[in-house]
Write a protein that holds these residues in place. Sequence first.
Motif, PDB file in Angstrom:
ATOM      1  N   GLU A  56      -6.854  11.408  -0.647  1.00 16.53           N
ATOM      2  CA  GLU A  56      -6.972  11.392   0.818  1.00 16.53           C
ATOM      3  C   GLU A  56      -6.968   9.979   1.395  1.00 16.53           C
ATOM      4  O   GLU A  56      -6.181   9.684   2.301  1.00 16.53           O
ATOM      5  N   PRO A  57      -7.827   9.032   0.918  1.00 20.20           N
ATOM      6  CA  PRO A  57      -7.786   7.687   1.489  1.00 20.20           C
ATOM      7  C   PRO A  57      -6.502   6.940   1.182  1.00 20.20           C
ATOM      8  O   PRO A  57      -6.104   6.043   1.935  1.00 20.20           O
ATOM      9  N   VAL A  58      -5.853   7.289   0.066  1.00 14.22           N
ATOM     10  CA  VAL A  58      -4.546   6.673  -0.227  1.00 14.22           C
ATOM     11  C   VAL A  58      -3.541   7.082   0.845  1.00 14.22           C
ATOM     12  O   VAL A  58      -2.801   6.246   1.378  1.00 14.22           O
ATOM     13  N   PHE A  59      -3.521   8.368   1.171  1.00 12.59           N
ATOM     14  CA  PHE A  59      -2.636   8.841   2.240  1.00 12.59           C
ATOM     15  C   PHE A  59      -3.050   8.269   3.593  1.00 12.59           C
ATOM     16  O   PHE A  59      -2.193   7.945   4.420  1.00 12.59           O
ATOM     17  N   ALA A  60      -4.366   8.127   3.817  1.00 20.24           N
ATOM     18  CA  ALA A  60      -4.836   7.548   5.081  1.00 20.24           C
ATOM     19  C   ALA A  60      -4.299   6.139   5.259  1.00 20.24           C
ATOM     20  O   ALA A  60      -3.839   5.759   6.342  1.00 20.24           O
ATOM     21  N   SER A  61      -4.336   5.356   4.187  1.00 18.56           N
ATOM     22  CA  SER A  61      -3.802   3.990   4.245  1.00 18.56           C
ATOM     23  C   SER A  61      -2.294   3.998   4.463  1.00 18.56           C
ATOM     24  O   SER A  61      -1.758   3.203   5.231  1.00 18.56           O
ATOM     25  N   ALA A  62      -1.619   4.930   3.789  1.00 17.09           N
ATOM     26  CA  ALA A  62      -0.165   5.022   3.940  1.00 17.09           C
ATOM     27  C   ALA A  62       0.223   5.365   5.376  1.00 17.09           C
ATOM     28  O   ALA A  62       1.150   4.766   5.935  1.00 17.09           O
ATOM     29  N   PHE A  63      -0.490   6.302   5.999  1.00 16.92           N
ATOM     30  CA  PHE A  63      -0.208   6.657   7.388  1.00 16.92           C
ATOM     31  C   PHE A  63      -0.479   5.486   8.322  1.00 16.92           C
ATOM     32  O   PHE A  63       0.260   5.257   9.282  1.00 16.92           O
ATOM     33  N   ALA A  64      -1.550   4.740   8.029  1.00 15.91           N
ATOM     34  CA  ALA A  64      -1.887   3.587   8.868  1.00 15.91           C
ATOM     35  C   ALA A  64      -0.777   2.542   8.815  1.00 15.91           C
ATOM     36  O   ALA A  64      -0.441   1.916   9.822  1.00 15.91           O
ATOM     37  N   VAL A  65      -0.184   2.372   7.634  1.00 13.48           N
ATOM     38  CA  VAL A  65       0.917   1.420   7.495  1.00 13.48           C
ATOM     39  C   VAL A  65       2.175   1.948   8.181  1.00 13.48           C
ATOM     40  O   VAL A  65       2.856   1.236   8.927  1.00 13.48           O
ATOM     41  N   LEU A  66       2.478   3.227   7.956  1.00 15.70           N
ATOM     42  CA  LEU A  66       3.697   3.819   8.518  1.00 15.70           C
ATOM     43  C   LEU A  66       3.709   3.800  10.044  1.00 15.70           C
ATOM     44  O   LEU A  66       4.749   3.580  10.665  1.00 15.70           O
ATOM     45  N   PHE A  67       2.533   4.028  10.635  1.00 14.52           N
ATOM     46  CA  PHE A  67       2.465   4.079  12.092  1.00 14.52           C
ATOM     47  C   PHE A  67       2.176   2.722  12.724  1.00 14.52           C
ATOM     48  O   PHE A  67       1.936   2.628  13.919  1.00 14.52           O
ATOM     49  N   GLY A  68       2.183   1.682  11.892  1.00 17.69           N
ATOM     50  CA  GLY A  68       2.174   0.332  12.436  1.00 17.69           C
ATOM     51  C   GLY A  68       0.838  -0.276  12.761  1.00 17.69           C
ATOM     52  O   GLY A  68       0.783  -1.417  13.217  1.00 17.69           O
ATOM     53  N   SER A  69      -0.270   0.438  12.506  1.00 14.26           N
ATOM     54  CA  SER A  69      -1.574  -0.131  12.850  1.00 14.26           C
ATOM     55  C   SER A  69      -2.102  -1.055  11.752  1.00 14.26           C
ATOM     56  O   SER A  69      -2.958  -1.897  11.987  1.00 14.26           O
ATOM     57  N   ASP A  70      -1.603  -0.909  10.534  1.00 10.94           N
ATOM     58  CA  ASP A  70      -2.021  -1.750   9.412  1.00 10.94           C
ATOM     59  C   ASP A  70      -0.790  -2.313   8.708  1.00 10.94           C
ATOM     60  O   ASP A  70       0.314  -1.767   8.816  1.00 10.94           O
ATOM     61  N   SER A  71      -1.018  -3.398   7.973  1.00 10.25           N
ATOM     62  CA  SER A  71       0.034  -3.983   7.151  1.00 10.25           C
ATOM     63  C   SER A  71      -0.238  -3.654   5.688  1.00 10.25           C
ATOM     64  O   SER A  71      -1.392  -3.531   5.275  1.00 10.25           O
ATOM     65  N   LEU A  72       0.832  -3.504   4.919  1.00  9.25           N
ATOM     66  CA  LEU A  72       0.686  -3.218   3.495  1.00  9.25           C
ATOM     67  C   LEU A  72       0.076  -4.428   2.800  1.00  9.25           C
ATOM     68  O   LEU A  72       0.536  -5.551   2.973  1.00  9.25           O
ATOM     69  N   THR A  73      -0.983  -4.205   2.026  1.00  5.74           N
ATOM     70  CA  THR A  73      -1.670  -5.300   1.342  1.00  5.74           C
ATOM     71  C   THR A  73      -1.711  -5.049  -0.157  1.00  5.74           C
ATOM     72  O   THR A  73      -1.486  -3.925  -0.634  1.00  5.74           O
ATOM     73  N   LEU A  74      -2.041  -6.109  -0.900  1.00  5.39           N
ATOM     74  CA  LEU A  74      -2.171  -5.989  -2.352  1.00  5.39           C
ATOM     75  C   LEU A  74      -3.309  -5.045  -2.707  1.00  5.39           C
ATOM     76  O   LEU A  74      -3.216  -4.289  -3.674  1.00  5.39           O
ATOM     77  N   ARG A  75      -4.392  -5.083  -1.910  1.00  4.07           N
ATOM     78  CA  ARG A  75      -5.518  -4.175  -2.153  1.00  4.07           C
ATOM     79  C   ARG A  75      -5.080  -2.716  -2.065  1.00  4.07           C
ATOM     80  O   ARG A  75      -5.481  -1.874  -2.864  1.00  4.07           O
ATOM     81  N   MET A  76      -4.268  -2.390  -1.061  1.00  2.36           N
ATOM     82  CA  MET A  76      -3.770  -1.025  -0.917  1.00  2.36           C
ATOM     83  C   MET A  76      -2.964  -0.611  -2.139  1.00  2.36           C
ATOM     84  O   MET A  76      -3.112   0.500  -2.657  1.00  2.36           O
ATOM     85  N   LEU A  77      -2.112  -1.508  -2.607  1.00  2.00           N
ATOM     86  CA  LEU A  77      -1.251  -1.191  -3.745  1.00  2.00           C
ATOM     87  C   LEU A  77      -2.068  -0.990  -5.021  1.00  2.00           C
ATOM     88  O   LEU A  77      -1.851  -0.028  -5.766  1.00  2.00           O
ATOM     89  N   ILE A  78      -3.034  -1.893  -5.265  1.00  2.00           N
ATOM     90  CA  ILE A  78      -3.848  -1.790  -6.478  1.00  2.00           C
ATOM     91  C   ILE A  78      -4.755  -0.564  -6.418  1.00  2.00           C
ATOM     92  O   ILE A  78      -4.840   0.214  -7.372  1.00  2.00           O
ATOM     93  N   GLY A  79      -5.437  -0.395  -5.282  1.00  8.11           N
ATOM     94  CA  GLY A  79      -6.328   0.750  -5.135  1.00  8.11           C
ATOM     95  C   GLY A  79      -5.587   2.070  -5.248  1.00  8.11           C
ATOM     96  O   GLY A  79      -6.024   2.992  -5.947  1.00  8.11           O
ATOM     97  N   GLY A  80      -4.451   2.165  -4.557  1.00 10.62           N
ATOM     98  CA  GLY A  80      -3.644   3.381  -4.629  1.00 10.62           C
ATOM     99  C   GLY A  80      -3.145   3.651  -6.033  1.00 10.62           C
ATOM    100  O   GLY A  80      -3.128   4.804  -6.495  1.00 10.62           O
ATOM    101  N   ALA A  81      -2.757   2.588  -6.747  1.00 15.95           N
ATOM    102  CA  ALA A  81      -2.267   2.746  -8.116  1.00 15.95           C
ATOM    103  C   ALA A  81      -3.364   3.257  -9.045  1.00 15.95           C
ATOM    104  O   ALA A  81      -3.111   4.099  -9.923  1.00 15.95           O
ATOM    105  N   LEU A  82      -4.605   2.791  -8.857  1.00 23.20           N
ATOM    106  CA  LEU A  82      -5.717   3.241  -9.693  1.00 23.20           C
ATOM    107  C   LEU A  82      -6.031   4.722  -9.449  1.00 23.20           C
ATOM    108  O   LEU A  82      -6.268   5.488 -10.395  1.00 23.20           O
ATOM    109  N   VAL A  83      -6.049   5.123  -8.179  1.00 26.37           N
ATOM    110  CA  VAL A  83      -6.304   6.535  -7.868  1.00 26.37           C
ATOM    111  C   VAL A  83      -5.183   7.412  -8.427  1.00 26.37           C
ATOM    112  O   VAL A  83      -5.435   8.479  -9.004  1.00 26.37           O
TER     113      VAL A  83
END
Length: 293
Positions: free
Chosen positions: A242-269
């Motif tokens: 769920e939070p992985v998708f939440a971050s992805a939606f935030a990036v897709l809709f332009g409110s957040d930028s893709l970060t290394l933390r998102m990539l590492i955290g998402g990869a671990l989940v």
Amino acid sequence: MNRSRIAVLALLAVAAAWGSTFFLTKDLLERMDVADYLALRFAIAALALILIHPPAISKLSRLDRGRGVALGIVYGVAQLVQTEGLRHTSASVSGFVTGMYVVFTPLLAAVILRHRIGRWAWVAVVLATIGLAVLSLRGFSMGTGELLTLASAGLYALHIIGLGAWSTSANAFGLSALQMVTITAVCAVGAIPGGFSLPGGAGDWVRVVYMALIAGALALIVQTWSQAYLTPTRAAIAMTMEPVFASAFAVLFGSDSLTLRMLIGGALVMSAMYLVELAPRRKFEAEVQHLGQ
């Protein structure tokens, strides 16, 4: 593809629906009371399920009706506590702490149902927890919001365990409808003290209806059906996406930028998910006996 694999994919869709609601809920809570919002959201969802198949609840056995009410009360209280907690903490911390049901689920399943949790399940739980922390946390202090959210995570774990023990493919719709009616009643009781208010604009109504029908009614039906074929721990790990998708939606809709933390955290989940699917199946299937009858 076997049913358990389909069930995992279905829970990933549920996690995606839930992940899409975080920023919508945070925005709505600036204009609506927590209990008012939840009561309205679940009332719409309950009405939709009843209209789709009116006899569904009456066809449940007396035992299933009791179980449905119990599950609805647990979920309704969890929603009130979690959403109130969101008022007092950031969405990222809320996402992490809520995700702690991935830890509580195997612990409570072992204590309540006295079932042994295999080592592969624990490895996946640890991976998912670390991934959630990397993905969500930007500093952490235990205050009112965090304590409320932690309590909701424990309640969600109980709900996951209950669904895993009691749901079947035959009772999934009726059990979902009864839970939704019960959740509405719980939230309505919470709304009584301050009076009841409705959304003020068309945009807010669209958000509420989306969260009621897609992230509410449909998601609960899919979760209830899916857990007829999955152990609670395996289901909980799938839902930590769920939070992985939440971050992805935030990036897709332009409110957040893709970060290394998102990539590492998402990869671990996702690694935890991958491990669950590749680990020896008997380790997971033996975790919790299904108690549908």
